[in-house]
Write an enzyme that holds these catalytic residues in place. Structure first.
Site, PDB file in Angstrom:
ATOM      1  N   GLY A  59       0.857  -1.177   0.000  1.00  0.00           N
ATOM      2  CA  GLY A  59       0.000   0.000   0.000  1.00  0.00           C
ATOM      3  C   GLY A  59       0.888   1.220   0.000  1.00  0.00           C
ATOM      4  N   SER A  61       3.301   3.368   2.671  1.00  0.00           N
ATOM      5  CA  SER A  61       3.813   3.213   4.033  1.00  0.00           C
ATOM      6  C   SER A  61       3.564   4.444   4.907  1.00  0.00           C
ATOM      7  CB  SER A  61       5.296   2.838   4.014  1.00  0.00           C
ATOM      8  OG  SER A  61       6.038   3.727   3.239  1.00  0.00           O
ATOM      9  N   CYS A  91       5.902  -5.586   0.432  1.00  0.00           N
ATOM     10  CA  CYS A  91       6.061  -4.248  -0.161  1.00  0.00           C
ATOM     11  C   CYS A  91       5.986  -3.168   0.920  1.00  0.00           C
ATOM     12  CB  CYS A  91       5.066  -4.039  -1.292  1.00  0.00           C
ATOM     13  SG  CYS A  91       5.630  -2.774  -2.447  1.00  0.00           S
ATOM     14  N   ARG A 111      12.737   3.034   0.427  1.00  0.00           N
ATOM     15  CA  ARG A 111      11.452   3.164  -0.284  1.00  0.00           C
ATOM     16  C   ARG A 111      11.662   3.494  -1.757  1.00  0.00           C
ATOM     17  NH1 ARG A 111       7.356   7.301   2.187  1.00  0.00           N
ATOM     18  NH2 ARG A 111       6.098   6.357   0.563  1.00  0.00           N
ATOM     19  N   ARG A 140       6.511  -0.016  -7.440  1.00  0.00           N
ATOM     20  CA  ARG A 140       7.207   1.041  -6.669  1.00  0.00           C
ATOM     21  C   ARG A 140       7.796   0.442  -5.393  1.00  0.00           C
ATOM     22  NH1 ARG A 140       3.766   5.715  -5.376  1.00  0.00           N
ATOM     23  NH2 ARG A 140       5.712   6.843  -5.275  1.00  0.00           N
ATOM     24  N   HIS A 175       4.777  -8.357  -4.646  1.00  0.00           N
ATOM     25  CA  HIS A 175       3.347  -8.571  -4.347  1.00  0.00           C
ATOM     26  C   HIS A 175       2.927 -10.017  -4.610  1.00  0.00           C
ATOM     27  CE1 HIS A 175       1.765  -4.472  -3.568  1.00  0.00           C
ATOM     28  NE2 HIS A 175       2.891  -4.134  -4.170  1.00  0.00           N
ATOM     29  N   GLU A 177       0.562 -11.600  -3.462  1.00  0.00           N
ATOM     30  CA  GLU A 177      -0.895 -11.789  -3.379  1.00  0.00           C
ATOM     31  C   GLU A 177      -1.576 -11.562  -4.728  1.00  0.00           C
ATOM     32  OE1 GLU A 177       0.786  -9.224  -2.549  1.00  0.00           O
ATOM     33  OE2 GLU A 177      -0.368  -7.383  -2.853  1.00  0.00           O
TER      34      GLU A 177
HETATM   35  N1  GLN Z   1       6.010   2.842  -2.640  1.00  0.00           N
HETATM   36  C1  GLN Z   1       5.184   2.435  -1.547  1.00  0.00           C
HETATM   37  C2  GLN Z   1       5.672   3.005  -0.220  1.00  0.00           C
HETATM   38  O1  GLN Z   1       6.770   3.445  -0.148  1.00  0.00           O
HETATM   39  C3  GLN Z   1       5.094   0.917  -1.459  1.00  0.00           C
HETATM   40  C4  GLN Z   1       4.463   0.404  -2.701  1.00  0.00           C
HETATM   41  C5  GLN Z   1       3.683  -0.846  -2.528  1.00  0.00           C
HETATM   42  O2  GLN Z   1       3.366  -1.286  -1.410  1.00  0.00           O
HETATM   43  N2  GLN Z   1       3.287  -1.407  -3.639  1.00  0.00           N
HETATM   44  O3  GLN Z   1       4.955   2.991   0.734  1.00  0.00           O
END
Ligand code: GLN
Length: 200
Positions: A59, A61, A91, A111, A140, A175, A177
């Site tokens: 998600g 962070s 992630c 990140r 990402r 990911h 999931e």
């Molecule tokens: N780029 C997001 C972050 O730094 C993490 C991306 C993801 O969970 N798909 O929170």
């Protein structure tokens, strides 16, 4: 396959929480259900009661950090970990587990580490699972920039660590999931089953 016992099951069905403040929690729930676990969405500290393990999903962070503060979940999550309950961060969930966030595993996550242009890509990642590498989706994604001596790095992409385990904590920067390969969740459920046996 639905209806089959969760890996490592000790006879009783496992109940796995999925932190559901923000992000990709529903997809995790679907995989865990498919593997035979009972799933509970976790939004407040009381939702952690009697869980066998917890998934912290991908998600964003920063948003997830604010949600954890708002709901007073930081200390309960650390206590859950201290009680030996397994945690699986994916992630943004990997970021939440690192030294600078919940401090559940001795890593420092970087990140958006693969660069702004490379927002999303797929790569073959071998974390040592039977059946060979998994086709992993990175969105990402962070990587593991530093880690302590107790941390086992399970896989790298372009020389950067993207999966690790320390005791009962498993983290991956992709990911698992999304898609139909459930082997990383199976690995987590085996860790949960082992922890349950050890606590019995
Ligand atoms: N780029 C997001 C972050 O730094 C993490 C991306 C993801 O969970 N798909 O929170």
């Amino acid at each position: 396959m639905s209806g089959s016992p969760a890996p490592g099951a000790t006879g009783e069905q496992m109940t796995i929480g999925v932190l559901a403040l923000q992000g990709d929690f529903e997809a995790h729930g679907r995989v865990l259900t498919r593997l035979g676990a009972a799933v509970r969405q976790v939004r407040v500290p009381g939702d952690l009661d009697d869980l066998d393990g917890l998934v912290i999903p991908g998600g964003e962070s920063t948003t997830m950090t604010l949600g954890i503060e708002r709901e007073g979940l930081g200390e309960p999550l650390r206590a859950f970990h201290a009680a030996g309950k397994p945690i699986f961060g994916t992630c943004a969930g990997l970021i939440m587990c690192d030294r600078e966030h919940l401090g559940l595993i001795d890593i420092r996550a970087e990140r958006n580490a693969f660069g702004r242009q490379v927002r999303s890509f797929e790569a073959q990642v071998d974390i040592g699972l039977p059946g060979g590498p998994i086709e992993a989706l990175f969105i990402r994604a962070p990587w593991i920039a530093e880690h302590g001596p107790e941390v086992e790095i399970l896989a790298e992409v372009d020389g950067h660590a993207v999966a690790a385990r320390e005791g009962s904590v498993l983290v991956v920067s992709f990911h698992p999931e999304l898609g139909s390969d459930d082997r990383v969740h199976e690995l987590f459920l085996r860790i949960v089953g082992d922890a349950r046996l050890a606590a019995a």
